[in-house]
Design a protein around this motif. Sequence first.
Motif, PDB file in Angstrom:
ATOM      1  N   GLU A  65       1.234  -1.670  -0.013  1.00  0.00           N
ATOM      2  CA  GLU A  65      -0.422  -0.140   0.075  1.00  0.00           C
ATOM      3  C   GLU A  65       1.168   1.482  -0.347  1.00  0.00           C
ATOM      4  N   THR A  66       0.329   1.762  -0.194  1.00  0.00           N
ATOM      5  CA  THR A  66       0.938   3.611  -1.030  1.00  0.00           C
ATOM      6  C   THR A  66       0.025   4.986  -0.046  1.00  0.00           C
ATOM      7  N   LEU A  67       0.622   5.714   0.622  1.00  0.00           N
ATOM      8  CA  LEU A  67      -0.084   7.000   0.552  1.00  0.00           C
ATOM      9  C   LEU A  67      -0.622   7.744  -1.501  1.00  0.00           C
ATOM     10  N   ASP A  68       0.443   7.732  -2.026  1.00  0.00           N
ATOM     11  CA  ASP A  68       0.386   8.374  -2.842  1.00  0.00           C
ATOM     12  C   ASP A  68      -1.090   8.191  -3.440  1.00  0.00           C
ATOM     13  N   PRO A  69      -1.796   9.498  -4.193  1.00  0.00           N
ATOM     14  CA  PRO A  69      -3.188  10.081  -4.051  1.00  0.00           C
ATOM     15  C   PRO A  69      -3.134   9.150  -5.953  1.00  0.00           C
ATOM     16  N   HIS A  70      -1.843   9.587  -6.590  1.00  0.00           N
ATOM     17  CA  HIS A  70      -2.390   9.427  -8.034  1.00  0.00           C
ATOM     18  C   HIS A  70      -2.411   8.220  -8.022  1.00  0.00           C
ATOM     19  N   LEU A  71      -2.179   6.931  -7.220  1.00  0.00           N
ATOM     20  CA  LEU A  71      -2.067   5.952  -7.008  1.00  0.00           C
ATOM     21  C   LEU A  71      -3.814   5.047  -6.360  1.00  0.00           C
ATOM     22  N   SER A  72      -3.750   5.578  -6.193  1.00  0.00           N
ATOM     23  CA  SER A  72      -5.584   4.747  -5.451  1.00  0.00           C
ATOM     24  C   SER A  72      -6.419   4.467  -6.754  1.00  0.00           C
ATOM     25  N   ASN A  73      -6.462   3.122  -5.294  1.00  0.00           N
ATOM     26  CA  ASN A  73      -7.484   1.950  -5.854  1.00  0.00           C
ATOM     27  C   ASN A  73      -8.557   1.372  -5.293  1.00  0.00           C
ATOM     28  N   LEU A  74      -7.906   0.918  -4.351  1.00  0.00           N
ATOM     29  CA  LEU A  74      -8.459   0.412  -3.386  1.00  0.00           C
ATOM     30  C   LEU A  74      -9.516   1.349  -2.385  1.00  0.00           C
ATOM     31  N   PHE A  75      -9.997   0.640  -1.572  1.00  0.00           N
ATOM     32  CA  PHE A  75     -11.131   1.386  -1.186  1.00  0.00           C
ATOM     33  C   PHE A  75     -10.994   1.914  -0.237  1.00  0.00           C
ATOM     34  N   ALA A  76      -9.920   1.282   0.760  1.00  0.00           N
ATOM     35  CA  ALA A  76      -9.158   2.388   1.931  1.00  0.00           C
ATOM     36  C   ALA A  76      -8.106   3.025   1.532  1.00  0.00           C
ATOM     37  N   ASP A  77      -7.300   3.089  -0.423  1.00  0.00           N
ATOM     38  CA  ASP A  77      -6.546   4.193  -0.398  1.00  0.00           C
ATOM     39  C   ASP A  77      -7.726   5.269  -0.494  1.00  0.00           C
ATOM     40  N   VAL A  78      -8.234   5.445  -0.941  1.00  0.00           N
ATOM     41  CA  VAL A  78      -9.394   6.395  -1.297  1.00  0.00           C
ATOM     42  C   VAL A  78      -9.641   7.429  -0.460  1.00  0.00           C
ATOM     43  N   ALA A  79     -10.135   6.123   0.801  1.00  0.00           N
ATOM     44  CA  ALA A  79     -10.582   6.898   1.894  1.00  0.00           C
ATOM     45  C   ALA A  79      -9.301   7.791   2.092  1.00  0.00           C
ATOM     46  N   ARG A  80      -7.773   7.060   2.252  1.00  0.00           N
ATOM     47  CA  ARG A  80      -6.533   7.981   2.955  1.00  0.00           C
ATOM     48  C   ARG A  80      -6.862   9.050   2.179  1.00  0.00           C
ATOM     49  N   ALA A  81      -6.829   9.376   0.778  1.00  0.00           N
ATOM     50  CA  ALA A  81      -6.345  10.384   0.025  1.00  0.00           C
ATOM     51  C   ALA A  81      -7.542  11.293   0.084  1.00  0.00           C
ATOM     52  N   LYS A  82      -9.135  11.012   0.429  1.00  0.00           N
ATOM     53  CA  LYS A  82      -9.391  11.796   1.111  1.00  0.00           C
ATOM     54  C   LYS A  82      -9.456  12.583   2.175  1.00  0.00           C
ATOM     55  N   ALA A  83      -8.873  12.043   2.875  1.00  0.00           N
ATOM     56  CA  ALA A  83      -8.644  12.898   4.320  1.00  0.00           C
ATOM     57  C   ALA A  83      -7.156  13.528   4.125  1.00  0.00           C
ATOM     58  N   LEU A  84      -6.002  13.435   2.761  1.00  0.00           N
ATOM     59  CA  LEU A  84      -4.898  13.947   3.056  1.00  0.00           C
ATOM     60  C   LEU A  84      -5.123  15.109   1.866  1.00  0.00           C
ATOM     61  N   TYR A  85      -5.803  15.111   1.187  1.00  0.00           N
ATOM     62  CA  TYR A  85      -5.670  15.664  -0.432  1.00  0.00           C
ATOM     63  C   TYR A  85      -7.467  16.303  -0.816  1.00  0.00           C
ATOM     64  N   ASP A  86      -6.841  16.744  -1.679  1.00  0.00           N
ATOM     65  CA  ASP A  86      -8.916  17.459  -2.228  1.00  0.00           C
ATOM     66  C   ASP A  86      -8.373  17.736  -4.025  1.00  0.00           C
ATOM     67  N   LYS A  87      -9.517  17.586  -4.857  1.00  0.00           N
ATOM     68  CA  LYS A  87      -9.363  17.536  -5.996  1.00  0.00           C
ATOM     69  C   LYS A  87     -10.049  18.274  -6.618  1.00  0.00           C
ATOM     70  N   LEU A  88      -9.952  19.194  -8.206  1.00  0.00           N
ATOM     71  CA  LEU A  88     -10.666  20.723  -8.401  1.00  0.00           C
ATOM     72  C   LEU A  88     -12.327  20.499  -8.308  1.00  0.00           C
ATOM     73  N   ALA A  89     -12.909  19.305  -8.619  1.00  0.00           N
ATOM     74  CA  ALA A  89     -13.701  18.623  -8.389  1.00  0.00           C
ATOM     75  C   ALA A  89     -14.337  17.428  -7.697  1.00  0.00           C
ATOM     76  N   ASP A  90     -15.506  17.578  -8.004  1.00  0.00           N
ATOM     77  CA  ASP A  90     -15.712  16.492  -7.287  1.00  0.00           C
ATOM     78  C   ASP A  90     -17.794  15.961  -7.624  1.00  0.00           C
ATOM     79  N   TYR A  91     -17.760  15.033  -7.010  1.00  0.00           N
ATOM     80  CA  TYR A  91     -19.853  14.366  -7.937  1.00  0.00           C
ATOM     81  C   TYR A  91     -20.165  15.093  -6.711  1.00  0.00           C
TER      82      TYR A  91
END
Length: 525
Positions: A65-91
């Motif tokens: 596993e990694t905290l690199d948000p651009h490699l987010s693929n698993l559910f846990a990856d996404v939860a960690r990425a959303k805690a640390l980072y933002d996108k320009l937009a979301d759904y």
Amino acid sequence: MNDPRFPALRRRGFLAAASGAVGVGALALTGCGTSGSAAPSGKGDGKPKRGGRLRAAFAGGGAGETLDPHLSNLFADVARAKALYDKLADYGPDLSAEPRLASGWEPNEGLDRWKVTLRKATFHNGKPVTAQDVLHSYRRIADPDKAFRAKASLEPIDLKASRAIDARTVEFVLKRPTAEFPNVLATFGAYIVPEGATDFDTKPVGSGPFRFVSFAPGKSAVFKRNDAYWEGAPHLDELEIVVANEESARVNALLGGQVEYAHELNPTTARAHEGKGQVEIVRLPGSAMQSFAMKTDRKPFDDPRVREAFFLIADRKELLDGALSGAGEIGNDLFGKGYEYYADGLPQRTPDLDRAKALLKRAGAEDLTVTLDTSPVAAGFTEAASIFRDQAAKAGVTVKIRTGSKDSYWQDILDHGTLCSYRSGAMPIETHISQRLLTGSTTNATHWRHKDFDALYQQAQSTKDPKARAAVYTRMQRRLHAEGGFLVWGFADWIIGTARTVRGVETDAPANCLDWARFDKVWLA
């Protein structure tokens, strides 16, 4: 939520078979939209309380596993990425794009240049989020030597020609008119990282609601509140994402008080614990398209009469009740029920065995035998296959079930076989079309390839007026409803469990949108 490449769900992974991938496929803690005072699992009470640590259990990916948000693929990856980072937009709740780090966007008349304005936001190190950070992040994702999840979604952008107009304004130059460009900004994995960032696992710096504390791959990640978050500081002091790969482990940890949130429960588990007083069961409606995919370029499904017959064989309520314990709603052979542009004016299909038999007879397909590929890769797949086999027998069709490997199923069904079980997580209808239904789509499981259909998609993308664009999408869906390859029998709820102390959980939107796996609007009573 089963396509390992994007928006269908992977067995231990992400939700949305949308990346050209699960895609497939959108699994939310607070639902889409930002409300912050929602009820605990549907029960209203009180004002948000500050403090405490919430422990959330997700399936993970082990030591790699990694905290690199651009490699987010698993559910846990996404939860960690959303805690640390933002996108320009979301759904948002209807899977339309909503501004996040972008405060807004404006296209030119030709829809091939978009000016995006950034809001005032800072990274955890105190530096402002700038246009250069945005361009750096997108160019990093698009690196041809890397396998970043959002790469295919950023393909419409000419990143060499795109530029920073000033510190908070980006001009994106596109390769072609793209009316739905905000969907690109919201795409899964398109997080903004600081220019020059290289250490994502021991010193990650984002602009998200939580700051990094610690990370043990395959075990746990701990984050603390970011008091300077642009949308307001989270209610929680700390968030811990813990890895528990088996559903039984997540449920037992929730029941035993080791966690306050358990992600991805199956309908049987939910039914066993709902209303018993120990935990709250949270259902996110319309989260996963459940279907069978017919390959339209090979026998017997190259004949539209056979496809229509299969549409009429399916008893959707029986499939929903038998395969998913009724946890969802019936489908109508179209993706995206309730999403922006969904053609909800089309008549709901119901079983009609007499007409199905007549269609098969006219097609010379009486006494038809077909093989249905399925797998235990997703909840309800094997059960739905058995139910449909029995339904088809009533129309004189013999369905032979072939069970495939969990590990290779999504790749296997793309080009092999003629009929298969299929699931997808939430994504915009435009994305579903572009990634699965165009001649060049890389995850075209139904092999639907029609130049005139491709032309309608390009017409939609070149149409600036939203009402006129919606009319084009309706035309496309009418055709898919009549002769497409997806027999969509249902839309499954996504199910999570929480401790009774958890507050701020909403249940009015599908998974895969803004607040799925996002914890800054949650609090502990």
